[in-house]
Design a protein around this motif. Structure first.
Motif, mmCIF file in Angstrom:
data_model
loop_
_atom_site.group_PDB
_atom_site.id
_atom_site.type_symbol
_atom_site.label_atom_id
_atom_site.label_comp_id
_atom_site.label_asym_id
_atom_site.label_seq_id
_atom_site.Cartn_x
_atom_site.Cartn_y
_atom_site.Cartn_z
ATOM 1 N N ALA A 108 0.812 -1.168 0.019
ATOM 2 C CA ALA A 108 0.006 0.046 -0.078
ATOM 3 C C ALA A 108 0.974 1.335 0.042
ATOM 4 C CB ALA A 108 -0.852 -0.173 1.251
ATOM 5 N N GLN A 109 0.282 2.382 -0.628
ATOM 6 C CA GLN A 109 0.920 3.578 -0.601
ATOM 7 C C GLN A 109 1.283 3.974 0.696
ATOM 8 O OE1 GLN A 109 2.512 5.015 -3.046
ATOM 9 N NE2 GLN A 109 1.353 4.786 -4.862
ATOM 10 N N GLU A 110 2.354 4.779 1.222
ATOM 11 C CA GLU A 110 2.650 5.179 2.670
ATOM 12 C C GLU A 110 1.711 6.337 3.040
ATOM 13 O OE1 GLU A 110 6.578 6.149 3.101
ATOM 14 O OE2 GLU A 110 7.433 4.036 2.784
ATOM 15 N N ARG A 111 1.277 7.022 1.773
ATOM 16 C CA ARG A 111 0.428 8.283 1.910
ATOM 17 C C ARG A 111 -0.753 8.123 0.819
ATOM 18 N NH1 ARG A 111 4.814 13.464 2.083
ATOM 19 N NH2 ARG A 111 5.793 12.725 3.989
ATOM 20 N N GLY A 112 -1.980 8.536 1.417
ATOM 21 C CA GLY A 112 -3.117 8.223 0.553
ATOM 22 C C GLY A 112 -3.451 7.006 0.426
ATOM 23 N N SER A 113 -4.312 6.779 -0.808
ATOM 24 C CA SER A 113 -5.061 5.460 -0.842
ATOM 25 C C SER A 113 -4.298 4.812 -1.925
ATOM 26 C CB SER A 113 -6.365 5.650 -1.220
ATOM 27 O OG SER A 113 -6.566 6.362 -2.146
ATOM 28 N N GLY A 114 -4.506 3.621 -2.333
ATOM 29 C CA GLY A 114 -4.071 2.902 -3.383
ATOM 30 C C GLY A 114 -2.724 2.001 -3.084
ATOM 31 N N PHE A 115 -2.020 1.536 -4.120
ATOM 32 C CA PHE A 115 -1.090 0.719 -4.046
ATOM 33 C C PHE A 115 0.104 1.073 -4.688
ATOM 34 C CE2 PHE A 115 -4.694 -1.572 -2.682
ATOM 35 C CZ PHE A 115 -4.195 -2.162 -1.445
ATOM 36 N N ARG A 116 1.276 0.828 -4.454
ATOM 37 C CA ARG A 116 2.482 0.975 -5.355
ATOM 38 C C ARG A 116 2.268 0.283 -6.601
ATOM 39 N NH1 ARG A 116 7.518 1.033 -1.054
ATOM 40 N NH2 ARG A 116 6.902 2.595 0.272
ATOM 41 N N THR A 117 3.184 0.579 -7.584
ATOM 42 C CA THR A 117 2.899 0.064 -8.859
ATOM 43 C C THR A 117 4.105 -0.752 -8.909
ATOM 44 O OG1 THR A 117 4.396 1.954 -9.884
ATOM 45 C CG2 THR A 117 2.031 2.296 -9.988
ATOM 46 N N GLN A 118 4.920 -0.956 -8.278
ATOM 47 C CA GLN A 118 6.128 -2.065 -8.345
ATOM 48 C C GLN A 118 6.304 -2.741 -6.884
ATOM 49 O OE1 GLN A 118 9.288 0.298 -9.588
ATOM 50 N NE2 GLN A 118 9.259 -0.207 -11.506
ATOM 51 N N ILE A 119 6.770 -3.903 -6.854
ATOM 52 C CA ILE A 119 7.211 -4.550 -5.733
ATOM 53 C C ILE A 119 8.891 -4.034 -5.536
ATOM 54 C CG2 ILE A 119 8.297 -6.543 -4.615
ATOM 55 C CD1 ILE A 119 5.969 -8.075 -6.235
ATOM 56 N N THR A 120 8.922 -3.375 -4.404
ATOM 57 C CA THR A 120 10.008 -2.532 -4.211
ATOM 58 C C THR A 120 11.156 -3.447 -3.331
ATOM 59 O OG1 THR A 120 9.618 -1.633 -2.048
ATOM 60 C CG2 THR A 120 9.053 -0.295 -4.121
ATOM 61 N N VAL A 121 12.584 -3.006 -3.274
ATOM 62 C CA VAL A 121 13.377 -3.767 -2.584
ATOM 63 C C VAL A 121 13.056 -3.769 -1.028
ATOM 64 C CG1 VAL A 121 14.951 -1.598 -2.194
ATOM 65 C CG2 VAL A 121 15.871 -4.043 -2.191
ATOM 66 N N GLU A 122 12.316 -2.981 -0.625
ATOM 67 C CA GLU A 122 11.876 -2.860 0.899
ATOM 68 C C GLU A 122 10.906 -3.881 1.130
ATOM 69 O OE1 GLU A 122 11.994 -0.194 -1.091
ATOM 70 O OE2 GLU A 122 13.153 1.107 -0.065
ATOM 71 N N GLU A 123 10.292 -4.524 0.260
ATOM 72 C CA GLU A 123 9.206 -5.537 0.184
ATOM 73 C C GLU A 123 10.296 -6.828 0.344
ATOM 74 O OE1 GLU A 123 5.964 -5.763 1.114
ATOM 75 O OE2 GLU A 123 6.495 -3.265 1.569
ATOM 76 N N VAL A 124 11.105 -6.755 -0.767
ATOM 77 C CA VAL A 124 11.736 -8.163 -0.644
ATOM 78 C C VAL A 124 12.846 -8.369 0.593
ATOM 79 C CG1 VAL A 124 13.726 -9.373 -1.891
ATOM 80 C CG2 VAL A 124 12.161 -8.218 -3.019
ATOM 81 N N ARG A 125 13.331 -7.141 1.235
ATOM 82 C CA ARG A 125 14.126 -7.365 2.324
ATOM 83 C C ARG A 125 13.176 -7.878 3.547
ATOM 84 N NH1 ARG A 125 17.230 -1.389 1.288
ATOM 85 N NH2 ARG A 125 18.689 -2.191 0.054
ATOM 86 N N ARG A 126 12.151 -7.595 3.335
ATOM 87 C CA ARG A 126 11.114 -8.197 4.551
ATOM 88 C C ARG A 126 11.464 -9.889 4.736
ATOM 89 N NH1 ARG A 126 5.420 -7.931 2.798
ATOM 90 N NH2 ARG A 126 5.139 -8.977 4.740
ATOM 91 N N LEU A 127 11.739 -10.454 3.564
ATOM 92 C CA LEU A 127 12.142 -11.838 3.460
ATOM 93 C C LEU A 127 13.295 -11.962 4.300
ATOM 94 C CD1 LEU A 127 11.842 -12.668 -0.522
ATOM 95 C CD2 LEU A 127 10.042 -12.968 1.467
ATOM 96 N N ALA A 128 14.206 -11.299 3.987
ATOM 97 C CA ALA A 128 15.564 -11.587 5.314
ATOM 98 C C ALA A 128 15.175 -11.420 6.521
ATOM 99 C CB ALA A 128 16.448 -10.687 4.867
#
Length: 351
Positions: A108-128
């Motif tokens: 989800a977007q950090e501000r406002g509604s909706g979602f990001r258009t990409q999977i970012t490196v921050e999301e993949v780092r959640r895996l670690a």
């Protein structure tokens, strides 16, 4: 039993998302390969679930994860895999609360509604952080990346590093719609598992299970126009897809471009709030291009098949770029329509 799931970027109204579906329909061969690999103790650490969008790859990934995490199975008529809704494992997975499973998708977007258009490196780092927190154990620790097509380059490189040095008992189930969107080095470290579009009977059975308010007549219309994709069928039903296909068919079959006709349709499809309808029109034309390539190949015309295949590839890339830069959607549709007619012009040379 209904679960309250967190919103995700690809939700379809009231339709149950893959992580909360209690049954998988179709894909018997692909799912059997996963089961066989587990039973023979040769379960590769990374699987690439490949096939067209919306046919059930994510549903299959969650179904297999449930089995590995010891969810109770049930007898589901016509289902490849079915589960008891009362099982606490099922509820935990559906609500993103199971300690042995992480679902990486567009955030989800950090501000406002909706979602990001990409999977970012921050999301993949959640895996670690996930693998570090869960630690090594006898149980599988499962990461579902859905879809890998949405990763930006930094995210893809971060995932590649994990695949090169996977944690103990880690399993990556990576959903992929378009193989060309992935780094070759990611593909080389995964075991590919092909998923094909659903056959009409299985698609009808799936729609009846996940969208029970649809009538039999509505389901049949959706089945005939959705090319084996559950998602495409549901989007078409919600956004007038049948009417769009019917409007496009004579425009694509004409011996020369009908600019008045396509311009009028484009005006309607680019109105505010009709983004999903516009996407359906784009998908329909791209599908027509793909079918033209297949038909030429079947007829032994390799040059024509290659021409349409190259057009499909180049137009897909152009449309992705147009979306990324928020370019004029009407012009995107008109350009695609013109490109198709230019490639198909030799149909009428001998007429």
């Amino acid at each position: 039993m209904a679960f309250t799931t967190l919103p995700e970027h690809d939700d379809l109204g009231a339709v149950v998302p893959p992580k909360a579906r209690l049954a998988l329909y179709g894909h018997e061969a692909a799912f059997a390969e996963l089961i066989r690999a587990r039973s023979e103790k040769r379960l590769h650490h990374a699987w690439l679930l490949q096939g067209p969008r919306g046919i059930g790859k994510a549903t299959a990934a969650f179904a297999f994860a449930r089995l590995l995490l010891n969810a109770r199975t049930a007898d589901g008529e016509g289902a490849t895999a079915s589960f008891f809704s009362e099982d606490p494992v099922i509820r935990q997975i559906a609500t993103d609360a199971h300690p042995g499973l992480i679902h990486v998708t567009r955030a989800a977007q950090e501000r406002g509604s909706g979602f990001r258009t990409q999977i970012t490196v921050e999301e993949v780092r959640r895996l670690a952080r996930f693998f570090h927190a869960t630690g090594a154990s006898d149980s599988y620790r499962i990461a579902i990346v859905d879809p890998a097509d949405d990763m930006n380059r930094n995210a893809a490189n971060a995932l590649l590093k994990m695949l090169e040095e996977p944690p103990d008992r880690a399993l990556f189930l990576i959903v992929n719609h378009t193989p060309g969107r992935l780094l070759p080095t990611i593909r080389s470290r995964c075991r590919a598992l092909r998923f094909d579009p659903l056959d009409p009977l299985t698609l009808d059975r799936t729609l009846a299970a996940i969208a029970p308010t649809l009538s039999e007549q509505e389901r049949q219309a959706m089945v005939s126009a959705s090319e084996g994709s559950v998602r495409r069928a549901l989007v078409m039903e919600e956004h007038g897809g049948i009417e769009i296909v019917d409007a496009l068919e004579p425009l694509l079959d004409a011996d020369r471009p009908d600019w008045n006709g396509i311009a009028a349709l484009a005006d309607q499809l680019t109105l505010k709030g009709r983004e999903a309808s516009f996407d359906l029109a784009i998908d329909s034309i791209l599908s027509t291009i793909a079918k033209a390539s297949e038909a030429a190949l079947d007829a032994g015309d390799g040059a024509r098949a290659a021409r349409f295949a190259a057009l499909w590839q180049s137009e897909r890339a152009r449309i992705r770029e147009a979306v990324a830069y928020n370019l004029d959607r009407k012009q995107v549709l008109l350009t695609l329509y013109n490109a198709y007619h230019a490639a198909a012009a030799d149909r009428f040379e001998s007429a």
